[in-house]
Design an enzyme around this catalytic site. Structure first.
Site, PDB file in Angstrom:
ATOM      1  N   SER A  48       3.361  22.005  -5.171  1.00  0.00           N
ATOM      2  CA  SER A  48       3.285  20.636  -5.808  1.00  0.00           C
ATOM      3  C   SER A  48       3.736  19.597  -5.005  1.00  0.00           C
ATOM      4  O   SER A  48       3.241  18.459  -5.119  1.00  0.00           O
ATOM      5  CB  SER A  48       3.894  20.912  -7.328  1.00  0.00           C
ATOM      6  N   LYS A  53      15.399  15.434 -13.207  1.00  0.00           N
ATOM      7  CA  LYS A  53      14.388  15.025 -12.426  1.00  0.00           C
ATOM      8  C   LYS A  53      13.545  14.111 -12.953  1.00  0.00           C
ATOM      9  O   LYS A  53      13.262  14.285 -14.239  1.00  0.00           O
ATOM     10  CB  LYS A  53      13.768  16.079 -11.809  1.00  0.00           C
ATOM     11  N   HIS A  75      -0.954  27.926  -8.668  1.00  0.00           N
ATOM     12  CA  HIS A  75      -0.267  28.304  -9.984  1.00  0.00           C
ATOM     13  C   HIS A  75      -1.724  28.905 -10.826  1.00  0.00           C
ATOM     14  O   HIS A  75      -1.686  29.951 -11.362  1.00  0.00           O
ATOM     15  CB  HIS A  75       0.087  27.152 -10.660  1.00  0.00           C
ATOM     16  N   ARG A  90       5.146  33.247  -2.376  1.00  0.00           N
ATOM     17  CA  ARG A  90       4.167  32.782  -1.195  1.00  0.00           C
ATOM     18  C   ARG A  90       4.605  33.285   0.005  1.00  0.00           C
ATOM     19  O   ARG A  90       4.024  33.351   1.063  1.00  0.00           O
ATOM     20  CB  ARG A  90       4.043  31.239  -1.020  1.00  0.00           C
TER      21      ARG A  90
END
Ligand code: PNS
Length: 171
Positions: free
Chosen positions: A128, A41, A17, A90
């Site tokens: 993450s 979440k 990031h 990615r």
């Protein structure tokens, strides 16, 4: 004046990031790093912690500001008067998801453009979630996150006794 938003959960921010943010800051006049508040979440780091980490990591960048948003990204972008969204990609799996998200955002707000930045190959496998998983087993995460994040992860895991196994990082 080119202003853009780099939105994300950043739970926690990774080296990948940070690389995207630094590169995006080099071609924008103002980059808004926006942390999503997702009430569905339970994050590892609270919103305040994630903002604090990002602010400290990004303090050398004059044109980068850190904030948060709730609800739709298109609404936040309108509020900020921004029509450029930055997202890192990615690989193929990210692309499928990002493509759908960009098209959804475009359907919701015609003027919104999503700019995809290809992640540096050094960071293409970092996420993450994997960082948190490796850390929960006491693995070495030093290459994946900045030192400040690494320390905070170990502190939190120790306090919450969340290590899945006894390991060399546990006192
Ligand atoms: O770091 P992440 O979790 O991949 O970031 C995802 C994020 C925050 C960019 C995305 O979930 C988002 O924009 N959420 C806000 C809700 C929204 O606008 N949804 C419609 C687009 S699919």
């Amino acid at each position: 004046m080119k202003k853009a938003i780099y939105p994300g959960s950043f739970d926690p921010v990774t080296a990948g990031h940070l690389d995207i943010i630094k590169r995006a800051a080099s071609f924008t006049d103002e980059l808004v790093v926006a942390v999503l508040i997702n009430e569905n979440k339970r994050p590892f780091f609270s919103l305040e912690e994630r903002i604090d980490i990002l602010k400290k990591e990004l303090c050398p960048f004059e044109n980068v500001m850190v904030t948060y948003f709730k609800g739709l990204l298109v609404d936040f972008a309108k509020e900020q008067n921004v029509n450029t969204i930055i997202r890192g990609v990615r690989g193929n799996v990210d692309f499928e998801y990002e493509f759908q998200m960009a098209q959804t955002n475009k359907a919701l707000s015609e003027e919104l453009e999503t700019v995809f930045m290809i992640t540096d190959s050094k960071y293409s496998y970092i996420s993450s979630s994997t960082v948190k998983e490796i850390a929960s087993f006491g693995g070495d995460i030093s290459r994946f996150v900045p030192y400040s994040v690494e320390c905070r992860i170990w502190d939190k895991l120790r306090k919450e006794k969340k290590f899945k196994y006894q390991n060399r990082y546990q006192n």
